[in-house]
Design a protein around this motif. Structure first.
Motif, PDB file in Angstrom:
ATOM      1  N   THR A  80       0.819  -1.209   0.000  1.00  0.00           N
ATOM      2  CA  THR A  80       0.000   0.000   0.000  1.00  0.00           C
ATOM      3  C   THR A  80       0.852   1.258   0.000  1.00  0.00           C
ATOM      4  O   THR A  80       2.014   1.245   0.416  1.00  0.00           O
ATOM      5  CB  THR A  80      -0.919   0.019   1.233  1.00  0.00           C
ATOM      6  N   ALA A  81       0.245   2.339  -0.487  1.00  0.00           N
ATOM      7  CA  ALA A  81       0.910   3.638  -0.465  1.00  0.00           C
ATOM      8  C   ALA A  81       0.737   4.330   0.883  1.00  0.00           C
ATOM      9  O   ALA A  81       1.341   5.369   1.133  1.00  0.00           O
ATOM     10  CB  ALA A  81       0.348   4.529  -1.576  1.00  0.00           C
ATOM     11  N   LEU A  82      -0.102   3.766   1.770  1.00  0.00           N
ATOM     12  CA  LEU A  82      -0.312   4.339   3.099  1.00  0.00           C
ATOM     13  C   LEU A  82       0.883   3.989   3.968  1.00  0.00           C
ATOM     14  O   LEU A  82       0.998   2.872   4.458  1.00  0.00           O
ATOM     15  CB  LEU A  82      -1.603   3.796   3.713  1.00  0.00           C
ATOM     16  N   ASP A  83       1.790   4.951   4.145  1.00  0.00           N
ATOM     17  CA  ASP A  83       3.060   4.639   4.788  1.00  0.00           C
ATOM     18  C   ASP A  83       3.223   5.219   6.189  1.00  0.00           C
ATOM     19  O   ASP A  83       4.314   5.190   6.753  1.00  0.00           O
ATOM     20  CB  ASP A  83       4.224   5.113   3.914  1.00  0.00           C
ATOM     21  N   GLN A  84       2.143   5.754   6.771  1.00  0.00           N
ATOM     22  CA  GLN A  84       2.244   6.258   8.134  1.00  0.00           C
ATOM     23  C   GLN A  84       2.315   5.097   9.117  1.00  0.00           C
ATOM     24  O   GLN A  84       1.769   4.027   8.874  1.00  0.00           O
ATOM     25  CB  GLN A  84       1.040   7.144   8.459  1.00  0.00           C
ATOM     26  N   GLU A  85       2.990   5.322  10.238  1.00  0.00           N
ATOM     27  CA  GLU A  85       3.158   4.252  11.207  1.00  0.00           C
ATOM     28  C   GLU A  85       1.815   3.716  11.697  1.00  0.00           C
ATOM     29  O   GLU A  85       1.658   2.517  11.917  1.00  0.00           O
ATOM     30  CB  GLU A  85       3.986   4.735  12.405  1.00  0.00           C
ATOM     31  N   VAL A  86       0.826   4.604  11.830  1.00  0.00           N
ATOM     32  CA  VAL A  86      -0.491   4.162  12.297  1.00  0.00           C
ATOM     33  C   VAL A  86      -1.103   3.161  11.321  1.00  0.00           C
ATOM     34  O   VAL A  86      -1.784   2.217  11.728  1.00  0.00           O
ATOM     35  CB  VAL A  86      -1.433   5.373  12.496  1.00  0.00           C
ATOM     36  N   ASN A  87      -0.840   3.329  10.012  1.00  0.00           N
ATOM     37  CA  ASN A  87      -1.358   2.394   9.017  1.00  0.00           C
ATOM     38  C   ASN A  87      -0.656   1.046   9.126  1.00  0.00           C
ATOM     39  O   ASN A  87      -1.288  -0.005   9.015  1.00  0.00           O
ATOM     40  CB  ASN A  87      -1.163   2.957   7.602  1.00  0.00           C
TER      41      ASN A  87
END
Length: 225
Positions: A80-87
Motif C-alpha cells: 500500500t501507499a499508506l506509509d504512516q506508522e499508524v497504518n
C-alpha cells in the motif's frame, strides 16, 4: 511450487509485480477485487497473500481480519501507499505479517515473500507437539488449542508464542524476539511492532490469566505459574 495470491487493482503494477515474482519460481494468481479474492481462497491453497489496502469493493484491513477469523494461517503482506506508522500498526493488528509501502523495490518484496514463506514452512514441518499449561501447540499442524478449543493465531503470532514457550520462565530481550520473528530489515519492524504482537497474543490467549509478563526495560517472559 508455492502459490501466491496478489490482490491489487492497479493493473500495470499488478502485471509487473506478477512477472517479477514468477521469474523467481512462484505461481501467481492475480485478482483486482476482494470478491474475486474470496472465490480464489475457496478454490485452493495459497502459500502467501499480497494484499492492497484500498480496493474497489472494500479495504484490505477488513478483508485480512475476516480471513484470519475464518482460520486461514498463510502469511499476509500488505502492499500500500499508506506509509504512516499508524497504518502499519493497523495492518499488523488485524493479522498482517508484513507491510511493504509503494513504491517498493522488487528485490526487497521478493526477499520478504521468501522470508515469510520460509518461516511458515519451518513451523509446519516440525512434528513436535508442545504443551504449556492448558495449551497444546501442534507445530506440524500450526494449531494451538486451549482446553480443547482452537485459538486462531497468525503465523507471526504463532512464532512469537512458540518462541516464548521454548524459553518459558526465561526473560527474552526485545531485540532477541525481533530477531526470531523477522530475519529481514523493515522500516517498522521495531519495538512498536513487537508491542502490537504481544498485546494481540495476550488477548487471544484469554483474559482469565496473563501468561506473558513484561520485564520492564528488558523484554518479556512467559510462565503459567
Amino acid at each position: 511450487m508455492d502459490k501466491l495470491l496478489l490482490i491489487e487493482d492497479d493493473m500495470p503494477l499488478a502485471m509487473a509485480t506478477s512477472f517479477a515474482i514468477e521469474t523467481e519460481g512462484f505461481q501467481v494468481t492475480h485478482v483486482a477485487t476482494l470478491k474475486d479474492a474470496k472465490e480464489q481462497l475457496n478454490k485452493g491453497e495459497f502459500s502467501l497473500v499480497l494484499l492492497d489496502v484500498n480496493l474497489p469493493d472494500g479495504d484490505g484491513y477488513t478483508f485480512c481480519k475476516n480471513v484470519r477469523a475464518e482460520g486461514y494461517t498463510f502469511p499476509i503482506i500488505f502492499l500500500t501507499a499508506l506509509d504512516q506508522e499508524v497504518n502499519v500498526i493497523q495492518g499488523l493488528e488485524v493479522g498482517g505479517d508484513d507491510y511493504v509501502t509503494k513504491p517498493f523495490r522488487v528485490r526487497e518484496l521478493i526477499s520478504r515473500i521468501k522470508a515469510n514463506i520460509r518461516r511458515n514452512q519451518v513451523n509446519n514441518t516440525n512434528g513436535e507437539v508442545m504443551t504449556f499449561g492448558a495449551f497444546r501447540i501442534d507445530l506440524a499442524g500450526h494449531k494451538v488449542t486451549k482446553d480443547g478449543a482452537i485459538i486462531n493465531l497468525t503465523p507471526s503470532e504463532f512464532r512469537l508464542f512458540t518462541t516464548l514457550i521454548k524459553n518459558k520462565n526465561q526473560t527474552l530481550t526485545r531485540s532477541a524476539l525481533l530477531e526470531q520473528l523477522w530475519d529481514i530489515d523493515g522500516d517498522f519492524v521495531d519495538d512498536n511492532t513487537l508491542s502490537v504482537y504481544i498485546k494481540r497474543l495476550r488477548e487471544k490467549l484469554g483474559n482469565d490469566k496473563d501468561y506473558i509478563f513484561t520485564v520492564r526495560g528488558v523484554g518479556y517472559m512467559i510462565s503459567d505459574k
